[in-house]
Design a protein around this motif. Structure first.
Motif, mmCIF file in Angstrom:
data_model
loop_
_atom_site.group_PDB
_atom_site.id
_atom_site.type_symbol
_atom_site.label_atom_id
_atom_site.label_comp_id
_atom_site.label_asym_id
_atom_site.label_seq_id
_atom_site.Cartn_x
_atom_site.Cartn_y
_atom_site.Cartn_z
ATOM 1 N N GLY A 138 5.889 8.284 65.461
ATOM 2 C CA GLY A 138 5.528 6.681 65.623
ATOM 3 C C GLY A 138 5.073 6.132 64.491
ATOM 4 O O GLY A 138 5.402 4.905 64.145
ATOM 5 N N ALA A 139 4.132 6.599 63.828
ATOM 6 C CA ALA A 139 3.701 5.920 62.660
ATOM 7 C C ALA A 139 4.858 5.923 61.724
ATOM 8 O O ALA A 139 5.050 4.648 60.824
ATOM 9 N N ALA A 150 6.835 2.876 62.732
ATOM 10 C CA ALA A 150 6.367 1.787 62.310
ATOM 11 C C ALA A 150 6.387 1.353 60.816
ATOM 12 O O ALA A 150 6.598 0.080 60.304
ATOM 13 N N LEU A 197 9.859 -1.342 60.516
ATOM 14 C CA LEU A 197 9.403 -3.071 61.070
ATOM 15 C C LEU A 197 9.513 -3.395 59.260
ATOM 16 O O LEU A 197 8.593 -3.558 58.811
ATOM 17 N N PHE A 226 0.721 -4.900 66.469
ATOM 18 C CA PHE A 226 1.949 -5.306 67.195
ATOM 19 C C PHE A 226 1.713 -6.807 68.025
ATOM 20 O O PHE A 226 2.461 -7.588 68.223
ATOM 21 N N PHE A 248 -3.704 0.010 64.919
ATOM 22 C CA PHE A 248 -2.410 0.405 65.120
ATOM 23 C C PHE A 248 -1.829 -0.490 66.266
ATOM 24 O O PHE A 248 -0.837 -1.078 66.289
#
Length: 334
Positions: free
Chosen positions: A86-87, A90, A94, A27, A23
């Motif tokens: 947070g997942a 993402a 994004l 990035f 994970f």
């Protein structure tokens, strides 16, 4: 954990260890593939800044307030909410990222490309950069293991007070990651060696002083960001294999996660916390020596001394032209 089922605890921690780098470092890959090469280092500086805000500042400050209220287990359940949020960001936030053409490769070809990263170690400068990156965060991951033993068990601090000291360290990295990302230097090794030693000796000299304990935390947070440039250095060394170069970087970062507590577990029974601190400091001095072996030209960066020399040469040339006699100028024009 409530049932003291050690195999189950190890399995869950192992799964977390597998998911964490997949994970986090995705990035890093996205930044390298979507940012102008001249801006990779500052962009990574900002990335590690928000990383510090999440893992370090929020991850330390929040438990320091929630543990006294809802306890350790309640705090762990609270952490799950942040992880899921947070997942979700993402996955759904994004969009439109540019990916490498190699993303279209078959599974077999992807494994071949991944194995190619091993071949990059034949480039000695890649190897030097990888070792430097492993050493980079030894104090970060190692102190999280050994310093609670010193502050809480030996000096008698409350766990929430130690967490706030650790949060101060990460709060400083918010600014140091950006600073070093722009300055584009990796010469913070001596600073890391010194601040690592001070993190042990200052609290020992002033065992009940929160303010004094903040001093090495601030210094450590400042100098740890000096290694931001390692990623663009690796991708610059292997411009045709950026994916493999980032894989080497990620491997080095993972080894740092492993090496820091491993060194602590090996040395603690024989030399105590002080011996572990000495070992970390010695490795930072080793990293300092390795920086002199790195030979790389970063895109758009000539170095501070080269820029000063160029400006001085240009100024002298302009001064010489201004002092040249008019007759000479007319002759040259003819």
């Amino acid at each position: 954990m409530t049932t003291s089922n050690l195999p189950l605890v190890k399995t869950c921690i192992g799964l977390r260890g597998l998911a964490y780098p997949l994970f986090l470092y995705s990035f890093v890959v996205a930044i390298v593939q979507n940012v102008n090469p001249r801006q990779v280092s500052p962009a990574l500086g900002w990335f590690w800044t928000v990383y510090s805000i999440g893992l370090g500042v929020a991850g330390s400050f929040i438990p320091s307030f929630t543990i006294p209220v809802i306890g350790e287990y309640g705090t762990l359940w609270l952490a799950l909410i942040f992880a899921v949020s947070g997942a979700g960001l993402a996955v759904f936030g994004l969009k439109g990222l540019r990916t490498s053409q190699k993303a279209q490769l078959s599974v077999r070809e992807k494994f071949s490309e991944l194995l190619f990263a091993v071949k990059l170690f034949s480039n000695p400068h890649i190897t030097y950069a990888a070792v430097i990156r492993v050493i980079n965060t030894l104090s970060l991951f190692g102190f999280a293991v050994i310093m609670p033993m010193m502050f809480v068990d030996e000096l008698g601090w409350a766990i929430e007070d130690w967490l706030q000291i650790w949060a101060v360290f990460f709060a400083v990295t918010i600014f140091s990651n950006v600073f070093w990302g722009i300055m584009n230097e990796i010469m913070g090794c001596l600073g890391m060696a010194g601040s690592t030693l001070l993190f042990y000796f200052i609290p020992q000299a002033f065992p009940q002083s929160f303010a004094m304990a903040c001093i090495p935390a601030v210094l450590l947070g400042f100098f740890v960001g000096a290694f931001v440039a390692v990623t663009p250095i690796m991708t610059t060394l292997e411009p045709e294999h950026k994916g493999a170069a980032v894989s080497v970087y990620n491997l080095s970062a993972g080894l740092s996660n492993f090496a820091a507590p491993a060194i602590a577990s090996l040395l603690l029974p024989f030399f105590g916390v002080q011996g572990v601190v000495y070992a970390y400091a010695a490795l930072y001095i080793l990293a300092f020596g390795l920086t002199f072996l790195l030979k790389v030209e970063q895109p758009g960066f000539k170095g501070a001394f080269a820029c000063l020399k160029e400006k001085r040469s240009k100024a002298q040339q302009e001064s010489g032209d201004a002092q040249q006699p008019e007759g000479v100028l007319q002759t040259e024009e003819k």
